[in-house]
Design an enzyme around this catalytic site. Structure first.
Site, PDB file in Angstrom:
ATOM      1  N   SER A 136       0.866  -1.193   0.000  1.00  0.00           N
ATOM      2  CA  SER A 136       0.000   0.000   0.000  1.00  0.00           C
ATOM      3  C   SER A 136       0.893   1.230   0.000  1.00  0.00           C
ATOM      4  O   SER A 136       2.017   1.181   0.544  1.00  0.00           O
ATOM      5  CB  SER A 136      -0.864   0.003   1.264  1.00  0.00           C
ATOM      6  OG  SER A 136      -1.417   1.287   1.473  1.00  0.00           O
ATOM      7  N   TYR A 149      -1.023  -0.844  10.181  1.00  0.00           N
ATOM      8  CA  TYR A 149      -1.159  -1.147   8.750  1.00  0.00           C
ATOM      9  C   TYR A 149       0.075  -0.662   7.982  1.00  0.00           C
ATOM     10  O   TYR A 149       0.625  -1.388   7.136  1.00  0.00           O
ATOM     11  CB  TYR A 149      -2.432  -0.467   8.252  1.00  0.00           C
ATOM     12  CG  TYR A 149      -2.840  -0.802   6.840  1.00  0.00           C
ATOM     13  CD1 TYR A 149      -3.407  -2.031   6.528  1.00  0.00           C
ATOM     14  CD2 TYR A 149      -2.693   0.135   5.816  1.00  0.00           C
ATOM     15  CE1 TYR A 149      -3.811  -2.316   5.235  1.00  0.00           C
ATOM     16  CE2 TYR A 149      -3.095  -0.144   4.523  1.00  0.00           C
ATOM     17  CZ  TYR A 149      -3.654  -1.372   4.237  1.00  0.00           C
ATOM     18  OH  TYR A 149      -4.051  -1.659   2.951  1.00  0.00           O
TER      19      TYR A 149
HETATM   20  P1  NDP Z   1     -11.109  -6.686   1.446  1.00  0.00           P
HETATM   21  O1  NDP Z   1     -11.290  -6.396   2.897  1.00  0.00           O
HETATM   22  O2  NDP Z   1     -12.222  -6.437   0.503  1.00  0.00           O
HETATM   23  O3  NDP Z   1     -10.615  -8.204   1.235  1.00  0.00           O
HETATM   24  C1  NDP Z   1      -9.579  -8.737   2.011  1.00  0.00           C
HETATM   25  C2  NDP Z   1      -9.488 -10.206   1.745  1.00  0.00           C
HETATM   26  O4  NDP Z   1      -8.450 -10.755   2.583  1.00  0.00           O
HETATM   27  C3  NDP Z   1     -10.783 -10.948   2.070  1.00  0.00           C
HETATM   28  O5  NDP Z   1     -11.027 -11.907   1.066  1.00  0.00           O
HETATM   29  C4  NDP Z   1     -10.456 -11.619   3.396  1.00  0.00           C
HETATM   30  O6  NDP Z   1     -11.159 -12.812   3.618  1.00  0.00           O
HETATM   31  C5  NDP Z   1      -8.980 -11.922   3.203  1.00  0.00           C
HETATM   32  N1  NDP Z   1      -8.318 -12.191   4.480  1.00  0.00           N
HETATM   33  C6  NDP Z   1      -8.223 -11.363   5.547  1.00  0.00           C
HETATM   34  N2  NDP Z   1      -7.579 -11.987   6.534  1.00  0.00           N
HETATM   35  C7  NDP Z   1      -7.264 -13.237   6.091  1.00  0.00           C
HETATM   36  C8  NDP Z   1      -6.614 -14.359   6.651  1.00  0.00           C
HETATM   37  N3  NDP Z   1      -6.139 -14.340   7.896  1.00  0.00           N
HETATM   38  N4  NDP Z   1      -6.467 -15.466   5.888  1.00  0.00           N
HETATM   39  C9  NDP Z   1      -6.940 -15.513   4.638  1.00  0.00           C
HETATM   40  N5  NDP Z   1      -7.590 -14.493   4.043  1.00  0.00           N
HETATM   41  C10 NDP Z   1      -7.744 -13.371   4.771  1.00  0.00           C
HETATM   42  O7  NDP Z   1      -9.801  -5.858   1.050  1.00  0.00           O
HETATM   43  P2  NDP Z   1      -9.286  -5.248  -0.336  1.00  0.00           P
HETATM   44  O8  NDP Z   1      -9.686  -6.087  -1.469  1.00  0.00           O
HETATM   45  O9  NDP Z   1      -9.588  -3.814  -0.317  1.00  0.00           O
HETATM   46  O10 NDP Z   1      -7.709  -5.372  -0.081  1.00  0.00           O
HETATM   47  C11 NDP Z   1      -6.917  -6.422  -0.610  1.00  0.00           C
HETATM   48  C12 NDP Z   1      -5.455  -6.090  -0.315  1.00  0.00           C
HETATM   49  O11 NDP Z   1      -5.136  -4.827  -0.896  1.00  0.00           O
HETATM   50  C13 NDP Z   1      -5.156  -5.969   1.179  1.00  0.00           C
HETATM   51  O12 NDP Z   1      -3.884  -6.497   1.453  1.00  0.00           O
HETATM   52  C14 NDP Z   1      -5.158  -4.472   1.400  1.00  0.00           C
HETATM   53  O13 NDP Z   1      -4.363  -4.099   2.498  1.00  0.00           O
HETATM   54  C15 NDP Z   1      -4.583  -3.980   0.085  1.00  0.00           C
HETATM   55  N6  NDP Z   1      -4.895  -2.602  -0.212  1.00  0.00           N
HETATM   56  C16 NDP Z   1      -6.205  -2.177  -0.315  1.00  0.00           C
HETATM   57  C17 NDP Z   1      -6.484  -0.854  -0.581  1.00  0.00           C
HETATM   58  C18 NDP Z   1      -7.872  -0.323  -0.697  1.00  0.00           C
HETATM   59  O14 NDP Z   1      -8.028   0.903  -0.811  1.00  0.00           O
HETATM   60  N7  NDP Z   1      -8.913  -1.138  -0.711  1.00  0.00           N
HETATM   61  C19 NDP Z   1      -5.396   0.117  -0.762  1.00  0.00           C
HETATM   62  C20 NDP Z   1      -4.072  -0.432  -0.647  1.00  0.00           C
HETATM   63  C21 NDP Z   1      -3.852  -1.739  -0.388  1.00  0.00           C
HETATM   64  P3  NDP Z   1     -12.577 -12.802   4.381  1.00  0.00           P
HETATM   65  O15 NDP Z   1     -13.592 -12.583   3.295  1.00  0.00           O
HETATM   66  O16 NDP Z   1     -12.638 -14.151   5.003  1.00  0.00           O
HETATM   67  O17 NDP Z   1     -12.550 -11.697   5.389  1.00  0.00           O
END
Ligand code: NDP
Length: 239
Positions: A136, A149
């Site tokens: 990020s 984070y």
């Molecule tokens: P979401 O919250 O929509 O999705 C996150 C995903 O990670 C979900 O599928 C969740 O599963 C999964 N997850 C969380 N914890 C675990 C775990 N312990 N084991 C397995 N799976 C897990 O997030 P985004 O799509 O927005 O983000 C995806 C990535 O991009 C993240 O790393 C985030 O930090 C990064 N990011 C996002 C930004 C944004 O603006 N959205 C900006 C910059 C980076 P479950 O459905 O079970 O919760």
């Protein structure tokens, strides 16, 4: 048409799902990790996309080992790992609990390490593969209320650069994508006022669509000579 399997962590929604859809369209065999027990409905949804699923939690090393082992059939090559799973627990440092700090580090950084370790072993044996870590811009510039984070996403860049150096000995590449604000459930949790203020501060005046991050992942997976780099996808936010 691409060949080989790509494992996408946290592929059930948001950026991970967009990456899975894009890579499946490009012809990869895509396998997503799903943390919650798989319902028939979720499974049917992925069947329709032509995407396979493995169930597990990236914070549990044994789950990570199993998910990497189960994602490929005996004749399949693991060509990619996308470390996408991530969480937030926002709070000012003076009010953040150690548990909140640790939870984010454990998912975003230790989780990526848990997945990278078995995947790198497989890729080293194959002498082929590519790992992409979803970091990020907050890991590059910090952010008020996101000490946990920011530390996790900065740590991911250190993990990525080391993976790139260790992997290069066997032709394996590793890069990071650093999105700014992306329209997913993670940012939907922000208040309307905060969303508007953030959009105004972005030179391109909008959040990214998840597919715009997936484009960059697809490019880095295909390119054979970029390694150890962070590609920012932020609409100019860090300019
Ligand atoms: P979401 O919250 O929509 O999705 C996150 C995903 O990670 C979900 O599928 C969740 O599963 C999964 N997850 C969380 N914890 C675990 C775990 N312990 N084991 C397995 N799976 C897990 O997030 P985004 O799509 O927005 O983000 C995806 C990535 O991009 C993240 O790393 C985030 O930090 C990064 N990011 C996002 C930004 C944004 O603006 N959205 C900006 C910059 C980076 P479950 O459905 O079970 O919760």
């Amino acid at each position: 048409m691409q060949t080989g399997a790509v494992l996408v962590t946290g592929g059930g929604r948001g950026i991970g799902r967009a990456v899975a859809e894009r890579l499946a369209r490009d012809g990869y065999t895509v396998v997503v990790t799903i943390r919650r027990p798989l319902t028939a409905e979720v499974q049917a949804d992925f069947d329709q996309l032509g995407v396979r699923t493995v169930q597990g939690d990236v914070t549990v090393a044994a789950d990570a080992e199993r998910m990497v082992a189960d994602c490929c059939g005996p004749d399949e090559t693991l060509v990619g790992l996308i470390n996408n799973a991530g969480i937030t627990r926002d709070m000012l440092i003076t009010r953040m609990t150690v548990a909140e700090f640790q939870a984010v580090l454990t998912t975003n950084l230790v989780g990526a390490f848990n997945m990278t370790k078995p995947a790198l072993r497989v890729m080293q044996r194959q002498r082929r593969g590519c790992i992409i870590d979803i970091s990020s811009i907050v890991g590059l510039v910090g952010n008020i209320g996101q000490a946990n984070y920011a530390a996790s996403k900065a740590g991911l860049i250190g993990l990525m650069k080391t993976t790139a150096k260790e992997g290069a000995l066997r032709g394996i590449r590793c890069n990071a994508v650093a999105p700014g604000m992306v329209a997913t459930a993670m940012t939907a949790a922000l208040s309307a006022k905060t969303t508007q203020r953030l959009q105004e501060s972005i030179p391109l005046k909008r959040f990214a669509e998840p597919a715009e991050v997936a484009d960059v992942v697809a490019f880095l997976l295909g390119n054979q000579y970029i390694t150890g780099q962070v590609v920012t996808v932020d609409g100019g936010l860090t300019l």
